[in-house]
Design an enzyme around this catalytic site. Sequence first.
Site, short mmCIF file in Angstrom:
data_model
loop_
_atom_site.label_atom_id
_atom_site.label_comp_id
_atom_site.label_asym_id
_atom_site.label_seq_id
_atom_site.Cartn_x
_atom_site.Cartn_y
_atom_site.Cartn_z
N GLU A 11 0.87 -1.18 0.00
CA GLU A 11 0.00 0.00 0.00
C GLU A 11 0.91 1.23 0.00
O GLU A 11 1.82 1.33 0.83
CB GLU A 11 -0.90 0.02 1.24
CG GLU A 11 -1.85 1.21 1.24
CD GLU A 11 -2.72 1.29 2.49
OE1 GLU A 11 -3.45 2.30 2.61
OE2 GLU A 11 -2.65 0.38 3.33
N LYS A 56 3.98 1.05 10.23
CA LYS A 56 4.05 2.29 9.46
C LYS A 56 3.57 3.48 10.28
O LYS A 56 4.10 4.59 10.15
CB LYS A 56 3.23 2.16 8.18
CG LYS A 56 3.88 1.32 7.10
CD LYS A 56 3.04 1.33 5.83
CE LYS A 56 3.68 0.49 4.74
NZ LYS A 56 2.84 0.46 3.53
N ARG A 91 5.77 -13.56 9.10
CA ARG A 91 6.37 -12.27 8.79
C ARG A 91 7.69 -12.11 9.54
O ARG A 91 8.00 -12.89 10.45
CB ARG A 91 5.41 -11.14 9.18
CG ARG A 91 5.17 -11.02 10.66
CD ARG A 91 4.19 -9.89 10.97
NE ARG A 91 4.71 -8.60 10.55
CZ ARG A 91 3.99 -7.49 10.52
NH1 ARG A 91 2.70 -7.53 10.84
NH2 ARG A 91 4.54 -6.35 10.15
#
Length: 583
Positions: free
Chosen positions: A57, A302, A292
Amino acid sequence: MTTDSAPVSNFLRTIIDNDLKSGRYQGRQWAPPPSPAAVRRAGAIDPARIRTRFPPEPNGYLHIGHAKSICLNFGLARDYQGICHLRFDDTNPEKEEDEYVHAIIDMVHWLGFDWVQDGTEHCYFASDYFDTLYQFAEALVQAGHAYVDEQSADEMRATRGTLTEAGTNSPWRDRPATESLTLLREMRAGKHPDGSMALRARIDMASPNINLRDPVLYRIRHASHHRTGNDWCIYPMYAWAHPVEDALEGITHSICTLEFEDQRPFYDWILEHLAELDQLAAPLPRQYEFARLNLSYVVTSKRKLRQLVTEGHVNGWDDPRLPTLAGLRRRGYTPGAIRLFCERLGVSKADSRIDYSVLEQALRDDLDPVAARTVAVLDPVKLVLTNFPADHAEPCSAPLNPHDPDGARRKFPLTRELWIERDDFREEPPKKYFRLFPGNLVRLKYGYVVRCTGCVKNDQGEVTEVHAEYLPDTRSGTPGADAIKVKGAITWVSAAHAIAAEVRLYDRLFRDAHPDRGDQDFLQAINPDSCHVTQAWLEPGTQAEPGTTWQFERLGYFVADREESTTSHPVINRAVTLRDTWA
């Protein structure tokens, strides 16, 4: 780009091997996306054996966690003669910017990957599919699989239920499809305010998987989009857009991190229902999850990274203390080191936390065989060779890289006055200290053996000069070099020829290995000593072109800052020490 080493088997490779062996994707058609069923069936046979995608994104800069996904998705496509798409999931207009798009493209290229195959560039945007996504939404409404809900977000949350209690049906759940379709078109036309309505999938409010309790497909957002401007005022939710995007691009293996595992049933529900409505052509994509990257001493959220930047705790997204790829590049990390790090992590389904030292060691291992050597003095004190001629400059040399002893050599002079590290002299040495102290013999690396004779201090008792005498017949590389045995060797640079430089000694940004665990304030774990700036002296001939990397002998690996270093004012960043000193 070629692979760094032979691929290591993992559960994803086993899945792909089995799919190729069974012919699951053999003979499928391909057409440039968006490719709903009719377009796909008219396409030619797909030349790619598999298709993967990296779908960031564009709401921030990529970080080290993204590197694992980049290396995995592009690496699998490369190894299986497939294609990996770069896709921007730009479905949230309030947080996304073109700046982030360009930064992401830059970093994926920097890591050594691209998305061009046979002249075709496979870079896509979710916003390219907004019209198709909306058409599919209308098809779901007409088939009775979706409805417009007029509950507020808080009311939806309250009726969703819990992990142990079923949800409650919305009072609008059974409204006729024609009424929902009319309202959806009014939403699309901008006739309703933000939050007043939402399109929801009609699945099962009693499902044990909360993600199947009538998830929202579209929400109203009167916000300008970085690519479509004000063309839209309803935007698709990620969980709805993601599987459709995969299908429209002909993705075969949709590889996500473990937090999306609970979303997989909804992923499958969407694709299967759209296929039943003849909106999508088989074979459909399948989602697979892997663990992850959780790295110690960093935050990769983020939101938290943005907070560090906007509140001035660091100097921008490319601050060398950040785990962003832009920051790591500026710090001195190489693409090869990051790829090596990701390769060493492997791929699994089990969550784990990796110590930051593993990343640092990957950089050392990548740079050691290739980095040019030079000498720098970071905390200088002057060494005066009292018996050395004041007007003489003795030519010395050393290999540019010791792994290639017969290769290029660097040249530098030895003079009466030198700069040495302050820590290389002790007036009263501790035990097993083999460097300079009164009466001790030490080799000046690549030069002569010297005997320390004392020092000069200022009024505050600080050492301002160290004095020594050189032994003329002991120069390195001559027959007399081994005549006198010494236990210590120190580095040096000629005071008359050294290059002045600003050196930034970066360390870890956080003192806590898990700075954002639980409810603790991660800002309280910031390391106040994460950057120490010193005025240093470099070996003459050191060219500090931005991005140039060296090993400063005995000190570590350093890089000329990409943004601020110039020939007249070198600015050097420490990438990593020669060994792990954090403990």
